[in-house]
Design a protein around this motif. Structure first.
Motif, mmCIF file in Angstrom:
data_model
loop_
_atom_site.group_PDB
_atom_site.id
_atom_site.type_symbol
_atom_site.label_atom_id
_atom_site.label_comp_id
_atom_site.label_asym_id
_atom_site.label_seq_id
_atom_site.Cartn_x
_atom_site.Cartn_y
_atom_site.Cartn_z
ATOM 1 N N PRO A 169 1.029 -1.213 0.186
ATOM 2 C CA PRO A 169 0.006 0.036 -0.065
ATOM 3 C C PRO A 169 0.770 1.084 0.114
ATOM 4 C CG PRO A 169 -0.239 -1.011 2.348
ATOM 5 C CD PRO A 169 0.706 -1.985 1.194
ATOM 6 N N VAL A 170 0.249 2.305 -0.569
ATOM 7 C CA VAL A 170 1.011 3.569 -0.714
ATOM 8 C C VAL A 170 0.868 4.238 0.622
ATOM 9 C CG1 VAL A 170 1.333 5.582 -1.971
ATOM 10 C CG2 VAL A 170 0.776 3.446 -3.250
ATOM 11 N N LEU A 171 1.911 4.739 1.083
ATOM 12 C CA LEU A 171 2.178 5.385 2.472
ATOM 13 C C LEU A 171 2.432 6.864 2.140
ATOM 14 C CD1 LEU A 171 1.684 4.727 5.551
ATOM 15 C CD2 LEU A 171 4.131 4.563 5.539
ATOM 16 N N GLU A 172 1.656 7.757 2.378
ATOM 17 C CA GLU A 172 1.966 9.030 2.161
ATOM 18 C C GLU A 172 2.892 9.679 3.138
ATOM 19 O OE1 GLU A 172 -1.336 11.801 2.019
ATOM 20 O OE2 GLU A 172 -2.463 10.683 3.313
ATOM 21 N N ASP A 173 2.867 9.338 4.585
ATOM 22 C CA ASP A 173 3.435 9.858 5.662
ATOM 23 C C ASP A 173 3.867 8.723 6.668
ATOM 24 O OD1 ASP A 173 4.161 10.904 8.132
ATOM 25 O OD2 ASP A 173 3.117 12.834 7.439
ATOM 26 N N SER A 174 5.177 8.698 6.898
ATOM 27 C CA SER A 174 5.914 7.654 7.498
ATOM 28 C C SER A 174 5.431 7.703 9.021
ATOM 29 C CB SER A 174 7.337 7.594 7.521
ATOM 30 O OG SER A 174 7.565 8.960 8.095
ATOM 31 N N VAL A 175 4.936 8.684 9.489
ATOM 32 C CA VAL A 175 4.477 8.652 10.781
ATOM 33 C C VAL A 175 3.134 8.120 11.192
ATOM 34 C CG1 VAL A 175 3.784 9.999 12.895
ATOM 35 C CG2 VAL A 175 5.767 10.751 11.559
ATOM 36 N N THR A 176 2.910 6.760 11.259
ATOM 37 C CA THR A 176 1.609 6.112 11.486
ATOM 38 C C THR A 176 1.171 5.124 12.564
ATOM 39 O OG1 THR A 176 0.348 4.720 9.769
ATOM 40 C CG2 THR A 176 2.578 4.082 10.217
ATOM 41 N N TYR A 177 -0.112 5.000 12.723
ATOM 42 C CA TYR A 177 -0.319 4.468 14.023
ATOM 43 C C TYR A 177 -0.378 2.840 14.222
ATOM 44 C CZ TYR A 177 -3.334 4.922 18.131
ATOM 45 O OH TYR A 177 -3.735 4.703 19.600
ATOM 46 N N ASP A 178 -0.151 2.247 13.091
ATOM 47 C CA ASP A 178 -0.102 0.702 13.083
ATOM 48 C C ASP A 178 0.287 0.066 11.794
ATOM 49 O OD1 ASP A 178 -1.275 -2.071 13.517
ATOM 50 O OD2 ASP A 178 -2.518 -0.964 15.166
ATOM 51 N N LEU A 179 0.194 -1.182 11.576
ATOM 52 C CA LEU A 179 0.910 -1.814 10.441
ATOM 53 C C LEU A 179 0.798 -1.174 9.235
ATOM 54 C CD1 LEU A 179 -0.636 -5.364 11.135
ATOM 55 C CD2 LEU A 179 1.393 -4.295 12.382
ATOM 56 N N THR A 180 1.774 -1.220 8.427
ATOM 57 C CA THR A 180 1.879 -0.589 7.155
ATOM 58 C C THR A 180 1.967 -1.764 5.974
ATOM 59 O OG1 THR A 180 4.392 -0.362 7.374
ATOM 60 C CG2 THR A 180 3.100 1.409 8.120
ATOM 61 N N SER A 181 1.901 -2.882 6.261
ATOM 62 C CA SER A 181 1.664 -3.892 5.222
ATOM 63 C C SER A 181 0.773 -4.961 5.776
ATOM 64 C CB SER A 181 2.941 -4.586 4.978
ATOM 65 O OG SER A 181 2.862 -5.583 3.873
ATOM 66 N N TRP A 182 0.027 -5.816 4.794
ATOM 67 C CA TRP A 182 -0.895 -6.761 5.260
ATOM 68 C C TRP A 182 -0.921 -7.650 3.999
ATOM 69 C CZ3 TRP A 182 -2.159 -1.519 5.780
ATOM 70 C CH2 TRP A 182 -2.911 -1.076 4.761
ATOM 71 N N GLY A 183 -1.962 -7.624 3.382
ATOM 72 C CA GLY A 183 -2.195 -8.354 2.323
ATOM 73 C C GLY A 183 -2.451 -9.887 2.444
ATOM 74 N N VAL A 184 -3.733 -10.364 1.820
ATOM 75 C CA VAL A 184 -4.153 -11.603 2.318
ATOM 76 C C VAL A 184 -3.353 -12.822 1.788
ATOM 77 C CG1 VAL A 184 -6.547 -10.769 2.707
ATOM 78 C CG2 VAL A 184 -5.813 -11.716 0.471
ATOM 79 N N SER A 185 -2.656 -12.473 0.750
ATOM 80 C CA SER A 185 -1.696 -13.613 0.227
ATOM 81 C C SER A 185 -0.565 -13.874 1.019
ATOM 82 C CB SER A 185 -1.147 -13.401 -1.263
ATOM 83 O OG SER A 185 -0.538 -11.990 -1.406
ATOM 84 N N TYR A 186 0.126 -12.872 1.703
ATOM 85 C CA TYR A 186 1.059 -12.942 2.843
ATOM 86 C C TYR A 186 0.326 -13.694 4.016
ATOM 87 C CZ TYR A 186 3.764 -9.159 0.783
ATOM 88 O OH TYR A 186 4.784 -8.268 0.044
ATOM 89 N N LEU A 187 -0.844 -13.307 4.340
ATOM 90 C CA LEU A 187 -1.387 -13.688 5.791
ATOM 91 C C LEU A 187 -1.807 -15.174 5.627
ATOM 92 C CD1 LEU A 187 -3.316 -10.688 6.879
ATOM 93 C CD2 LEU A 187 -0.837 -11.245 7.341
ATOM 94 N N PHE A 188 -2.585 -15.636 4.454
ATOM 95 C CA PHE A 188 -2.953 -16.929 4.548
ATOM 96 C C PHE A 188 -1.975 -17.827 3.804
ATOM 97 C CE2 PHE A 188 -6.975 -14.685 5.213
ATOM 98 C CZ PHE A 188 -7.539 -15.856 5.810
ATOM 99 N N GLY A 189 -0.782 -17.335 3.232
ATOM 100 C CA GLY A 189 0.111 -18.173 2.618
ATOM 101 C C GLY A 189 -0.285 -18.731 1.316
#
Length: 829
Positions: free
Chosen positions: A453-473
């Motif tokens: 995901p495109v992150l417009e500002d590095s100061v963020t509150y939580d996870l900056t990557s997810w993606g169900v292909s990562y999470l479910f393998g």
């Protein structure tokens, strides 16, 4: 005549009773805000309002918590709207193409107000009573005007178990007159606190992944109503003020211009209330709209206006607390007033733009169904060899409200592999899953499938990557073309007893249900072996980790019936074999095919231990694999009967005052006699550099000097340079080690910290990060170096036992499917 007058009097009293709602003060017997109200009293009050206003209130209980408390919502509107509530719902869903047919009636804006997702942010549930009362107060011209054209859904407490945990503690320890001293006992909430639910999960971070009972129940109802606006009411630190929109950056790029505009409008209305009363507040700071699993972002990607409100207070504040810096006393009464004000401001915002909010909501879903945003118009998920994992994945898709199907035929095309974003040729097989972007919820699909995901500002509150292909393998592709699918038919698994009694039953090891199957076998005291090497027999190949359940050694009555029934129950396909001889590999009587013990497992939970880390372990054993686990307080470690224990799990936490040298000596002696320690995240620090334990820290900062001329105004950004709020890395594994059995070729982990740990000099460096491990998400410049060539999973043999060092929590938030397999290997192998 007397009878007639009696009837008139009865009708008059009946109408009067139903025209006047009891105030919270009247119902509770004390002024609202002078004590914390128990959850059952809040539910009782909402039910009383329904009884007193049956034409304007309808309660729907949408579930129960793990501790048996009801989860309720109150639908409040005008008598006309309540009388046609089901018609409003169905017409609304038809208008956004989530039900077939065309709407045949008008739909007012639907506003969902959620209170107390964090249990010890207890002002919210108490505020909900005042909001509900004033909405029904016929003397309140503002609220009566709102109800005429709005359906308001109030969830008075999203997390009843955590709320009552906090409330019971506070009411037990509060002084007769609230002690405002910050260090008083009534401001010192004990472990684990009331923030989390029964299993100590953060329900506000569970919207997208739906691992918890409360979340699944709430979203099932949410999907039946799809509100135009969802507001979530919270608390933060006692020394802050009040946060309301506009939200902070980063905004996810798929948040629409209208949603951003309405975010500003809500802020304007809130400012009007707060300026009028000279109340302090802030906006555009800290609370962003990026990570998709919050109570503001998940509804936003469903087309709603998603809003977070944060009141100063939280579990520390109690009924009243002295704020020396602010030169005031923060009270529960004032906190209720503030949440009540923003609740009204929210409803006024909707009332002022009711036609536009409906129009934009319909447009959002029409565009999603006919002209979906983004490059990909179809998502393909490969299923062959992943049948059980795909079953879990399709259950998650259904819970989200997504439409999906199967390809129904084979074809070749071009697509983008989602974990690497590389363009490839894609061979689609008939059983592969297809998720079309042409559906009302395609915006949410796009966001949850995206891996970078495109992150417009590095100061963020939580996870900056997810993606169900990562999470479910799962191997997934994005296609630029629109494909049509056929109805999904899950693979049916049925195990039958062969005509000739087999020598053994084999079960491949790759899915969570395989672990549940093993758990049931071990609880029945059945003998189960595991091949530690790959093998071939009867012209079939089997990976290391395959379970071997032999007839020999199992005295279970009706052995074949029991084993095949359990396997079918857990969707495990058994392979019966006639011999213990293998063509290649090691025969079943070999030492390379050891018996798996039914371990006695102890997990530490208490002060010093991370509540969420412990909760993930607790939930894993009780709700995911159904295997017994004993919980002990950290103070008991020195006096445990170690001879009775096989596995000790140390969740993330600070163990400096817990793992003394004496306890470490005990643990080391126990491990030498065959015990196993699983140390997770910061608990590993207690072993680093200690005699007998092979863990050592890197010296990465030696000789480096900081920037002595750094700017004070940049301090927040300087801090982010040494952080990773949650980025995705690919771990390299020693695939011959049992901890890696059953894992997919790529194992992805969410990095949230770096432990600067050297590779083990004595032992097995099972999982580690190489120079090319980074996949996606924000990682600060200083953190980047620490996440190269570093240990993630290590195993140190000591005598007949071992210590497993887990620098990363594979059970984090219950999100990572392969993480559960890895953790199972660490426990049982």
């Amino acid at each position: 005549m007397t009878k007639y007058l009696s009837c008139l009097l009865f009708l008059f009293l009946f109408q009067f009773a139903h025209a006047q709602s009891q105030s919270p003060d009247q119902f509770l017997g004390y002024p609202l805000g002078t004590k914390f109200t128990y959850h059952h009293q809040i539910v009782g009050y909402i039910r009383a309002l329904e009884k007193q206003n049956p034409d304007r209130v309808k309660i729907i209980q949408y579930g129960t918590t793990n501790e048996g408390r009801p989860l309720i919502t109150a639908f409040i509107s005008s008598a006309e709207n309540i009388s046609r509530l089901e018609s409003i719902r169905t017409n609304h869903l038809k208008s956004i193409k989530m039900l077939e047919g065309k709407p045949d009636g008008t739909v007012p804006p639907i506003v969902w107000l959620s209170y107390n997702v964090h249990g010890n942010e207890a002002v919210s549930a108490n505020s909900s009573m005042k909001v509900a009362y004033e909405l029904l107060n016929k003397d309140n011209a503002l609220t009566q005007g709102i109800l005429k054209n709005t359906v308001v859904i109030i969830d008075p407490c999203e997390n009843p178990d955590g709320y009552d945990r906090y409330t019971q503690w506070y009411n037990r320890y509060q002084n007769a007159t609230p002690d405002v001293t910050t260090y008083a006992l009534e401001h010192d909430e004990p472990w684990p606190g009331g923030r989390f639910n029964h299993y100590l999960f953060d329900l506000n971070r569970d919207w997208a992944w739906q691992t918890q009972k409360e979340t699944k129940a709430r979203i099932a109802l949410y999907n039946q109503w799809m509100p135009h606006l969802h507001a979530d009411f919270h608390e933060m630190g006692a020394n802050r003020s009040y946060y309301f929109p506009p939200a902070a950056k980063p905004f996810h790029k798929d948040i629409t211009a209208w949603q951003r505009e309405f975010n500003e409008l809500v802020g304007e209305n809130c400012r009007r209330y707060f300026d009028k009363n000279n109340w302090a507040y802030f906006t555009r700071y800290n609370y962003d709209l990026f990570y998709p699993s919050y109570g503001d972002t998940w509804p936003t990607f469903n087309g709603a206006i998603g809003i977070t409100y944060e009141q100063a207070g939280g579990g520390q504040s109690g009924l009243a607390i002295d704020r020396k810096r602010e030169k005031d006393t923060l009270t529960l009464v004032s906190r209720i007033d503030h949440h009540y004000a923003t609740s009204l401001a929210t409803l006024e915002s909707v009332a002022s733009r009711q036609e536009r909010i409906i129009k934009e909501f319909i447009r959002f879903h029409e565009d999603a169904a006919t002209n979906p945003a983004g490059t990909f118009k179809t998502y393909v998920v490969k299923t062959k060899g992943n049948e059980e994992r795909v079953r879990a994945f399709t259950e998650w898709l259904s819970n989200q409200g997504f439409q999906y199907g199967q390809a129904g035929k084979s074809l070749a095309t071009k697509g983008t592999e989602l974990t690497t974003l590389s363009d490839q040729s894609v061979k689609i097989e008939s059983n592969d899953l297809l998720i079309s972007a042409y559906q009302p919820k395609s915006n949410l699909i796009k966001v949850l499938f995206e891996t970078k995901p495109v992150l417009e500002d590095s100061v963020t509150y939580d996870l900056t990557s997810w993606g169900v292909s990562y999470l479910f393998g799962l191997k997934a592709y994005g296609l630029k073309e629109k494909l049509t699918s056929v109805a999904y038919q899950p693979t049916a698994i049925e195990n039958k007893i062969p005509d000739a009694t087999p020598y053994a039953y084999l079960a491949r090891w790759s899915d969570v249900e395989d672990v549940v199957f093993l758990s049931e076998l071990l609880k029945r005291n059945m003998l189960v072996r595991s091949s530690n090497v790959p093998f071939e027999m009867e012209k079939m190949n089997f990976d290391a980790g395959t379970l071997v359940i032999t007839k020999k050694g199992n005295n279970e009555k009706d052995f074949d019936t029991v084993v095949t029934a359990l396997a079918t129950k857990h969707h495990v396909q058994l392979i019966p074999v006639k011999t213990g001889f293998v063509t290649t590999g090691q025969d079943f009587g070999s030492e390379f095919v050891p018996v798996l013990k039914s371990p006695k497992i102890v997990t530490v939970g208490g002060p010093g231990v991370s509540a969420t880390s412990f909760g993930s372990v607790w939930h894993y054993f009780e709700q995911q694999i159904n295997y017994p686990m004993t919980v002990v307080d950290p103070s008991r470690l020195a006096s445990l009967p170690w001879a009775e224990i096989d596995v000790l799990i140390l969740p993330d936490g600070r163990y400096s005052g817990i793992l003394s040298d004496k306890v470490l000596d005990q643990l080391q002696a126990w491990v030498r006699n065959g015990g196993k320690i699983i140390a997770m995240e910061k608990s590993t620090e207690s072993f680093a550099g200690k005699s007998g334990f092979g863990l050592t820290k890197k010296n990465t900062d030696k000789g480096k000097e900081g920037d002595v001329f750094k700017k004070y105004g940049d301090q927040e950004r300087v801090e982010t340079s040494d952080s990773s709020p949650g980025s995705m890395y690919n771990v390299t594994f020693d695939r011959t080690h049992p901890i890696s059995f059953g894992l997919k070729p790529e194992y992805y982990m969410l990095v949230r910290d770096a432990y600067d740990t050297e590779y083990l000099k004595e032992g097995w460096n099972v999982g580690y990060l190489t120079e090319k491990a980074y996949m996606a998400g924000f990682v600060g410049q200083k953190m980047t170096g620490k996440l190269k060539n570093t240990l993630i999973m290590g195993v140190q043999p000591i005598g007949r036992g071992s210590v497993v060092y887990m620098m990363d929590d594979p059970l984090f938030r219950g999100m990572l499917y392969d993480g559960k397999i890895l953790f199972s290997n660490a426990v049982f192998r």
